[in-house]
Motif scaffolding. Structure first.
Motif, PDB file in Angstrom:
ATOM      1  N   LEU A 178      -2.259  -8.290  19.964  1.00 36.17           N
ATOM      2  CA  LEU A 178      -0.970  -8.832  19.731  1.00 36.17           C
ATOM      3  C   LEU A 178       0.243  -7.872  20.273  1.00 36.17           C
ATOM      4  N   LYS A 179       1.264  -8.503  20.988  1.00 35.06           N
ATOM      5  CA  LYS A 179       2.365  -7.544  21.181  1.00 35.06           C
ATOM      6  C   LYS A 179       3.179  -7.151  20.129  1.00 35.06           C
ATOM      7  N   GLU A 180       3.192  -7.990  18.937  1.00 36.44           N
ATOM      8  CA  GLU A 180       3.918  -7.443  17.832  1.00 36.44           C
ATOM      9  C   GLU A 180       2.711  -6.584  16.844  1.00 36.44           C
ATOM     10  N   GLY A 181       3.355  -5.917  15.897  1.00 35.99           N
ATOM     11  CA  GLY A 181       2.694  -4.966  15.238  1.00 35.99           C
ATOM     12  C   GLY A 181       3.142  -4.762  13.828  1.00 35.99           C
ATOM     13  N   ILE A 182       2.596  -4.019  13.206  1.00 34.21           N
ATOM     14  CA  ILE A 182       3.031  -3.518  11.741  1.00 34.21           C
ATOM     15  C   ILE A 182       4.055  -2.524  11.731  1.00 34.21           C
ATOM     16  N   ARG A 183       4.916  -2.478  10.963  1.00 31.30           N
ATOM     17  CA  ARG A 183       6.180  -1.312  10.679  1.00 31.30           C
ATOM     18  C   ARG A 183       5.791  -0.566   9.616  1.00 31.30           C
ATOM     19  N   ILE A 184       5.721   0.669   9.595  1.00 29.33           N
ATOM     20  CA  ILE A 184       5.643   1.501   8.428  1.00 29.33           C
ATOM     21  C   ILE A 184       6.847   1.763   8.007  1.00 29.33           C
ATOM     22  N   LYS A 185       7.119   1.334   6.719  1.00 25.92           N
ATOM     23  CA  LYS A 185       8.509   1.575   6.086  1.00 25.92           C
ATOM     24  C   LYS A 185       8.465   2.888   5.268  1.00 25.92           C
ATOM     25  N   LYS A 186       9.553   3.508   5.391  1.00 28.14           N
ATOM     26  CA  LYS A 186       9.594   4.858   4.770  1.00 28.14           C
ATOM     27  C   LYS A 186      10.034   4.630   3.319  1.00 28.14           C
ATOM     28  N   ARG A 187       9.533   5.364   2.355  1.00 28.70           N
ATOM     29  CA  ARG A 187       9.873   5.339   1.363  1.00 28.70           C
ATOM     30  C   ARG A 187      11.140   5.922   0.878  1.00 28.70           C
ATOM     31  N   ARG A 188      12.095   5.398   0.067  1.00 24.02           N
ATOM     32  CA  ARG A 188      13.521   6.016  -0.269  1.00 24.02           C
ATOM     33  C   ARG A 188      13.119   7.164  -1.268  1.00 24.02           C
ATOM     34  N   ASN A 189      13.577   8.293  -0.968  1.00 26.34           N
ATOM     35  CA  ASN A 189      13.475   9.339  -2.008  1.00 26.34           C
ATOM     36  C   ASN A 189      11.988  10.167  -1.851  1.00 26.34           C
ATOM     37  N   ALA A 190      11.528   9.763  -0.751  1.00 29.25           N
ATOM     38  CA  ALA A 190      10.038  10.247  -0.628  1.00 29.25           C
ATOM     39  C   ALA A 190      10.109  11.685  -0.125  1.00 29.25           C
ATOM     40  N   PHE A 208      -8.581 -14.703  12.795  1.00 28.19           N
ATOM     41  CA  PHE A 208      -7.962 -13.689  12.274  1.00 28.19           C
ATOM     42  C   PHE A 208      -6.913 -12.673  13.036  1.00 28.19           C
ATOM     43  N   PHE A 209      -6.036 -12.129  12.147  1.00 25.16           N
ATOM     44  CA  PHE A 209      -5.398 -11.030  12.769  1.00 25.16           C
ATOM     45  C   PHE A 209      -5.599  -9.762  11.995  1.00 25.16           C
ATOM     46  N   ASN A 210      -6.234  -8.877  12.748  1.00 25.05           N
ATOM     47  CA  ASN A 210      -6.792  -7.877  12.103  1.00 25.05           C
ATOM     48  C   ASN A 210      -6.426  -6.485  12.424  1.00 25.05           C
ATOM     49  N   GLY A 211      -6.410  -5.557  11.530  1.00 19.63           N
ATOM     50  CA  GLY A 211      -5.892  -3.777  12.011  1.00 19.63           C
ATOM     51  C   GLY A 211      -6.712  -3.013  11.122  1.00 19.63           C
ATOM     52  N   VAL A 212      -5.998  -1.554  11.037  1.00 15.87           N
ATOM     53  CA  VAL A 212      -6.643  -0.570  10.196  1.00 15.87           C
ATOM     54  C   VAL A 212      -5.418   0.199   9.891  1.00 15.87           C
ATOM     55  N   VAL A 213      -5.331   0.530   8.534  1.00 17.04           N
ATOM     56  CA  VAL A 213      -4.213   1.416   8.204  1.00 17.04           C
ATOM     57  C   VAL A 213      -4.666   2.623   7.822  1.00 17.04           C
ATOM     58  N   GLU A 214      -4.003   3.796   8.312  1.00 16.60           N
ATOM     59  CA  GLU A 214      -4.763   5.371   7.928  1.00 16.60           C
ATOM     60  C   GLU A 214      -3.618   5.623   6.735  1.00 16.60           C
ATOM     61  N   ILE A 240       0.852  -1.140  -0.083  1.00 18.51           N
ATOM     62  CA  ILE A 240       0.171  -0.080  -0.087  1.00 18.51           C
ATOM     63  C   ILE A 240       0.902   1.417  -0.018  1.00 18.51           C
ATOM     64  N   ALA A 241       1.768   1.353   0.754  1.00 17.62           N
ATOM     65  CA  ALA A 241       2.949   2.290   0.862  1.00 17.62           C
ATOM     66  C   ALA A 241       3.563   2.774  -0.389  1.00 17.62           C
ATOM     67  N   LEU A 242       3.709   1.906  -1.426  1.00 21.44           N
ATOM     68  CA  LEU A 242       4.301   1.881  -2.553  1.00 21.44           C
ATOM     69  C   LEU A 242       3.462   2.423  -3.673  1.00 21.44           C
ATOM     70  N   LEU A 243       2.146   2.482  -3.613  1.00 23.91           N
ATOM     71  CA  LEU A 243       1.035   3.000  -4.415  1.00 23.91           C
ATOM     72  C   LEU A 243       1.352   4.463  -4.708  1.00 23.91           C
ATOM     73  N   ALA A 244       1.366   4.755  -5.840  1.00 22.83           N
ATOM     74  CA  ALA A 244       1.415   6.181  -6.332  1.00 22.83           C
ATOM     75  C   ALA A 244       0.436   7.119  -5.649  1.00 22.83           C
ATOM     76  N   GLY A 245       1.188   8.259  -5.275  1.00 22.51           N
ATOM     77  CA  GLY A 245       0.346   9.144  -4.643  1.00 22.51           C
ATOM     78  C   GLY A 245      -0.338   8.987  -3.487  1.00 22.51           C
ATOM     79  N   THR A 246       0.462   7.830  -2.601  1.00 15.01           N
ATOM     80  CA  THR A 246      -0.169   7.446  -1.305  1.00 15.01           C
ATOM     81  C   THR A 246       0.892   7.152  -0.356  1.00 15.01           C
ATOM     82  N   GLU A 247       0.744   7.580   0.888  1.00 15.05           N
ATOM     83  CA  GLU A 247       1.521   7.622   1.949  1.00 15.05           C
ATOM     84  C   GLU A 247       0.674   6.903   3.242  1.00 15.05           C
TER      85      GLU A 247
END
Length: 175
Positions: A162-174, A56-62, A28-35
């Motif tokens: 859950l104790k573990e979660g999802i990391r947001i990877k920053k785009r290079r050259n963002a 299920f493992f569930n969450g929400v992305v903003e 999702i983070a790699l989609l054009a025009g999306t952060e």
């Protein structure tokens, strides 16, 4: 291009569930025009409908995106397919990944392929609780905040954070 605030529900109950969610967020983070602006905690939840399946493992992305709703939906379906989800599947069946647009700004939309806000958002703890980890937006059709919807929700399913979660990877050259 105008940017839009969007919340996407993510879920998985096949295989390496946390890995599938991380892969989906990364794509999702790699989609054009999306952060990706935030990811809720991940919760283990009971399946809806067909109970004889893994939890299920569930969450929400903003995210903020310049993509139009139908294009964002199309891109989410592509990500699902790339991660191993078939085109057709029975309702409430096990799945490698599920991506649902929950809210898109304050838009109310009904087309043949897309309904925003998500039509079942208000009656599912596994969506409302992770959404509250990020924000308390107003449901544009019901004119209630997510917290108000949660307080009136009849869903009594149990969520385990859950104790573990999802990391947001920053785009290079963002920018």
């Amino acid at each position: 291009m105008p940017m839009h605030k969007v919340f996407i529900g993510i879920g998985s109950n096949i295989g390496e569930r946390l890995h599938h969610l991380q892969e989906a967020v990364d794509r999702i983070a790699l989609l054009a025009g999306t952060e990706v602006r935030g990811v809720s905690a991940i919760y283990m939840t009971e399946p809806v409908g067909e109970s004889e399946q893994n939890r299920f493992f569930n969450g929400v992305v903003e995210l903020e995106t310049s993509l139009a709703p139908e294009e964002l939906r199309r891109q989410c379906k592509t990500i699902e397919q790339e991660l191993g989800r078939p085109d057709a599947y029975p309702r409430w069946s096990p799945r490698v990944i599920d991506l649902d647009i929950l809210l898109y700004d304050d838009l109310s939309l009904l087309t043949e392929t897309l309904t925003i806000p998500h039509p079942e958002l208000h009656c599912r703890n596994f969506v409302l609780i992770p959404l509250l980890d990020l924000a308390n937006p107003l449901h544009p059709a019901m004119h209630k905040t997510i917290l108000q919807l949660l307080s009136g929700c009849s869903d009594r399913s149990v969520l385990i954070k859950l104790k573990e979660g999802i990391r947001i990877k920053k785009r290079r050259n963002a920018r």
